[in-house]
Motif scaffolding. Structure first.
Motif, PDB file in Angstrom:
ATOM      1  N   ASP A   1      51.557  -4.359   5.813  1.00  0.00           N
ATOM      2  CA  ASP A   1      50.710  -3.344   6.428  1.00  0.00           C
ATOM      3  C   ASP A   1      50.631  -3.451   7.947  1.00  0.00           C
ATOM      4  OD1 ASP A   1      50.109  -2.311   3.941  1.00  0.00           O
ATOM      5  OD2 ASP A   1      48.310  -3.540   3.681  1.00  0.00           O
ATOM      6  N   LEU A   2      51.281  -4.463   8.547  1.00  0.00           N
ATOM      7  CA  LEU A   2      51.192  -4.639   9.995  1.00  0.00           C
ATOM      8  C   LEU A   2      51.982  -3.560  10.734  1.00  0.00           C
ATOM      9  CD1 LEU A   2      51.540  -8.522  10.410  1.00  0.00           C
ATOM     10  CD2 LEU A   2      49.462  -7.134  10.391  1.00  0.00           C
ATOM     11  N   GLU A   3      51.501  -3.231  11.902  1.00  0.00           N
ATOM     12  CA  GLU A   3      52.161  -2.227  12.742  1.00  0.00           C
ATOM     13  C   GLU A   3      53.531  -2.737  13.177  1.00  0.00           C
ATOM     14  OE1 GLU A   3      51.319   0.267  16.905  1.00  0.00           O
ATOM     15  OE2 GLU A   3      49.799  -1.085  16.050  1.00  0.00           O
ATOM     16  N   LYS A   4      54.502  -1.848  13.226  1.00  0.00           N
ATOM     17  CA  LYS A   4      55.859  -2.235  13.600  1.00  0.00           C
ATOM     18  C   LYS A   4      55.974  -2.376  15.113  1.00  0.00           C
ATOM     19  CE  LYS A   4      56.795  -1.762   9.260  1.00  0.00           C
ATOM     20  NZ  LYS A   4      56.803  -2.968   8.412  1.00  0.00           N
ATOM     21  N   GLY A   5      56.994  -3.115  15.551  1.00  0.00           N
ATOM     22  CA  GLY A   5      57.316  -3.210  16.960  1.00  0.00           C
ATOM     23  C   GLY A   5      56.496  -4.205  17.760  1.00  0.00           C
ATOM     24  N   LYS A   6      55.735  -5.049  17.113  1.00  0.00           N
ATOM     25  CA  LYS A   6      54.916  -6.046  17.796  1.00  0.00           C
ATOM     26  C   LYS A   6      55.631  -7.410  17.785  1.00  0.00           C
ATOM     27  CE  LYS A   6      51.378  -3.174  18.158  1.00  0.00           C
ATOM     28  NZ  LYS A   6      50.881  -2.668  19.460  1.00  0.00           N
ATOM     29  N   THR A   7      54.980  -8.387  18.445  1.00  0.00           N
ATOM     30  CA  THR A   7      55.410  -9.778  18.337  1.00  0.00           C
ATOM     31  C   THR A   7      54.463 -10.486  17.376  1.00  0.00           C
ATOM     32  OG1 THR A   7      56.330  -9.848  20.573  1.00  0.00           O
ATOM     33  CG2 THR A   7      55.744 -11.956  19.557  1.00  0.00           C
ATOM     34  N   ILE A   8      55.000 -11.009  16.276  1.00  0.00           N
ATOM     35  CA  ILE A   8      54.184 -11.691  15.282  1.00  0.00           C
ATOM     36  C   ILE A   8      54.416 -13.197  15.400  1.00  0.00           C
ATOM     37  CG2 ILE A   8      53.744 -12.030  12.820  1.00  0.00           C
ATOM     38  CD1 ILE A   8      54.567  -9.176  12.326  1.00  0.00           C
ATOM     39  N   ILE A   9      53.339 -13.937  15.559  1.00  0.00           N
ATOM     40  CA  ILE A   9      53.408 -15.396  15.619  1.00  0.00           C
ATOM     41  C   ILE A   9      52.877 -15.956  14.305  1.00  0.00           C
ATOM     42  CG2 ILE A   9      52.701 -17.474  16.851  1.00  0.00           C
ATOM     43  CD1 ILE A   9      54.400 -15.585  18.530  1.00  0.00           C
ATOM     44  N   PHE A  10      53.711 -16.683  13.585  1.00  0.00           N
ATOM     45  CA  PHE A  10      53.265 -17.392  12.380  1.00  0.00           C
ATOM     46  C   PHE A  10      52.811 -18.789  12.807  1.00  0.00           C
ATOM     47  CE2 PHE A  10      56.191 -14.235  10.598  1.00  0.00           C
ATOM     48  CZ  PHE A  10      55.427 -13.727   9.557  1.00  0.00           C
ATOM     49  N   ASP A  11      51.511 -19.006  12.810  1.00  0.00           N
ATOM     50  CA  ASP A  11      50.949 -20.270  13.250  1.00  0.00           C
ATOM     51  C   ASP A  11      50.698 -21.163  12.030  1.00  0.00           C
ATOM     52  OD1 ASP A  11      49.608 -22.383  14.339  1.00  0.00           O
ATOM     53  OD2 ASP A  11      48.005 -21.208  15.275  1.00  0.00           O
ATOM     54  N   PHE A  12      51.555 -22.164  11.853  1.00  0.00           N
ATOM     55  CA  PHE A  12      51.458 -23.075  10.719  1.00  0.00           C
ATOM     56  C   PHE A  12      50.733 -24.378  11.056  1.00  0.00           C
ATOM     57  CE2 PHE A  12      55.769 -21.192   9.262  1.00  0.00           C
ATOM     58  CZ  PHE A  12      55.118 -20.124   8.681  1.00  0.00           C
ATOM     59  N   SER A  13      50.181 -24.483  12.268  1.00  0.00           N
ATOM     60  CA  SER A  13      49.652 -25.769  12.733  1.00  0.00           C
ATOM     61  C   SER A  13      48.479 -26.272  11.895  1.00  0.00           C
ATOM     62  CB  SER A  13      49.241 -25.670  14.202  1.00  0.00           C
ATOM     63  OG  SER A  13      48.295 -24.625  14.390  1.00  0.00           O
TER      64      SER A  13
END
Length: 550
Positions: free
Chosen positions: A484-496
């Motif tokens: 459902d996220l908007e397209k064209g963005k920068t997505i950061i997967f934070d696993f910390s």
């Protein structure tokens, strides 16, 4: 709906008018591949050869018009051979005709369940099956196919017994084959191995299964292979009534000359038994899982990168199975070999699937006598080759590369499928996978419930922060949220702040990142792993020393 430039219309008359030439050509080539496979799968499943043809025709003419995919081909598949043969033998108690008709009833009900699953959006739950377990299931099926069809390819008859007994008798059959039948079978196997390696582009464009079929027919004529008839699909009354056209051959394929003899009606008299419903659930589970996996795989091969509606596809296949079972056919799935060939030969829309079914119908109606001359050894060679691809050493090495626990899951599932049955084998693999997670410290409450946050920190940046463990058994909410996220963005997967991320989730994030990047976005990962369980880029990993989900 606005489509990308050059994107073919999905279906309907617009798609037919625009792409009929390319789709017709692709459908013709798929027909050449499908004909021998449909016959071989039907015979190996304990059904009349015509049952496979019925299913492919229904898949092409009906399912292609209502499904949720674009270039998949629907028809009978080798992965269901073991399920159908087992159902027919157990339900029939030695009566082949009765077993066939009881299994048709199970196929119809399995199809009805698939329709309900599609309507109620159950396609998403295919994610609950870890990749190693799925590959183990398919490898187990491949080994069973190889074991059973090797004897047919050699013209030998093993002593009755379980699958391990059948495997153990292969050396005896190799040492005591029928020379002519074995020569035809090994010729077909050699063609399947070496034909794709030909350098000549025009010869290479001819489907190898078709070459196997034609070569087998030619050798059968040269060596004078004759029909040796027996009558498993006819009662004594039917034989006395003169229905000799429906008999099944020992060495050559035989289909009815009259259309009315193609069709058989289901028998529901065992519908209240546990054995019957075990068959229904097995057909539904394996067929649904394979259909969803293939649909996803074909989407990745589609040059236009279109996405299938998996729930609609599942419901459409269920409808096709209900119709096919009603008139005497095998169950169908979205089939990977024919679908990838469909794309290779230039298919643009679902009309290629329709044309493949239409051409198959026309061929069987006009030239049934050609099919009578196909040696069963040639079809067995096709199935042995298909079984080998399902259980190839490369599959073992690929699973091993991901991690030792993945190989353990794979082997345990294979052994479970061989030693018990498909459902128990798959369940065993899933239970072992959950046990591995518990041994690695995952909290029981986190096993089926994922914890994460999604925050848009800048207008062009979204941070997805994992809390605790992300596993095959809990990641569906994350999957839906990302879709459902908007397209064209920068997505950061934070696993910390995560704990354990298993291979299934790493594989999903990898595929999602590639798809998101193809639509103009960027995906990155933050948080170094404390430990990875192999050198594979998508191996399971521990992020912290303890499960930090509070």
């Amino acid at each position: 709906m606005t489509m990308q430039s050059g994107m073919p219309p999905r279906s309907g008359l617009d798609a037919l008018k625009t792409n009929w030439r390319s789709d017709l050509l692709a459908g013709f080539f798929v027909f050449l591949i499908a004909l021998p496979l449909c016959l071989g799968i039907a015979v190996a499943s304990g059904f009349p050869p015509s049952a496979g043809i019925i299913t492919a025709i229904v898949g092409g003419l009906l399912v292609s018009r209502v499904n949720g995919s674009h270039v998949t081909i629907n028809g009978p598949a080798a992965g269901l051979i073991v399920v159908i043969l087992g159902a027919a033998q157990s339900l029939g108690d030695g009566d082949v005709v009765a077993g066939y008709r009881y299994t048709l009833a199970a196929i119809m009900l399995a199809g009805a369940l698939q329709v309900l699953m599609g309507v109620y959006k159950a396609g998403q739950y295919s994610a609950f099956f870890p990749p190693a377990v799925v590959h183990g299931m398919l490898a187990g099926l491949g080994i069973i196919i190889i074991a059973k069809q090797s004897h047919v390819m050699l013209g030998a008859s093993p002593e009755p017994g379980g699958i391990f007994s059948t495997i153990a008798q292969i050396p005896h059959s190799l040492m005591n084959p029928d020379p002519v039948i074995a020569f035809i079978g090994f010729s077909g196997l050699a063609i399947l191995i070496f034909w794709p390696r030909l350098k000549h582009p025009k010869l290479k464009a001819v489907p190898a299964p078709l070459v196997v079929l034609l070569t087998g027919m030619g050798l059968g004529q040269i060596f004078g292979v004759q029909h040796e008839h027996w009558h498993p699909f006819l009662s004594d009354a039917e034989l006395q009534a003169g229905h000799a056209h429906a008999i099944a051959p020992k060495f050559l394929v035989d289909i009815p000359d009259e259309w009315s003899s193609f069709f058989q009606l289901a028998d529901y008299s065992k519908a209240l038994t546990l054995e019957f419903w075990g068959a229904v659930i097995s057909i539904c589970l394996v067929g649904s899982l394979e259909t969803l996996l293939v649909a996803n795989a074909v989407d990745k091969l589609d040059p236009y990168k279109r996405k299938s509606d998996l729930d609609r596809d599942l419901a459409a296949v269920g409808l096709g199975n209900t119709v096919a079972g009603f008139i005497g056919g095998l169950p169908m799935i979205a089939e990977i070999v024919r679908s990838s060939s469909n794309i290779q030969y230039g298919a643009k829309t679902g009309w290629a699937n329709f044309f493949h079914g239409l051409i198959l119908l026309a061929f069987v109606a006009l030239f049934p006598h050609l099919i009578h001359n196909i040696p069963l050894a040639s079809l067995a060679a096709l199935l042995v080759y298909t079984g080998f691809k399902l259980a190839s050493p490369r599959t073992f090495s690929q699973v091993w590369a991901i991690g030792a626990e993945q190989l353990a899951l794979f082997v345990i599932t294979v052994i479970g499928v061989l030693a018990t049955d498909l459902l128990i084998g798959v369940l065993l693999g899933i239970v072992v996978k959950l046990g591995i997670h518990i041994a690695r410290g995952v909290w029981l409450e986190n096993m089926f419930k994922i914890h994460f946050t999604i925050e848009q920190t800048r207008s062009d940046m979204i941070v997805v922060k994992l809390l605790g463990s992300a596993l095959f058994s809990n990641y569906l909410p994350l999957k839906h949220a990302l879709e459902d996220l908007e397209k064209g963005k920068t997505i950061i997967f934070d696993f910390s702040n995560g704990y354990l991320i298993d291979h299934t989730v790493m594989d999903f994030i990898h595929d999602f990142s590639n798809d998101y990047a193809a639509q103009g976005g960027v995906c990155r990962q933050a948080g170094p792993a404390l430990e990875t369980f192999s050198d594979h880029a998508l191996a399971a990993r521990l992020m912290t020393a303890d499960d930090r989900k509070k």
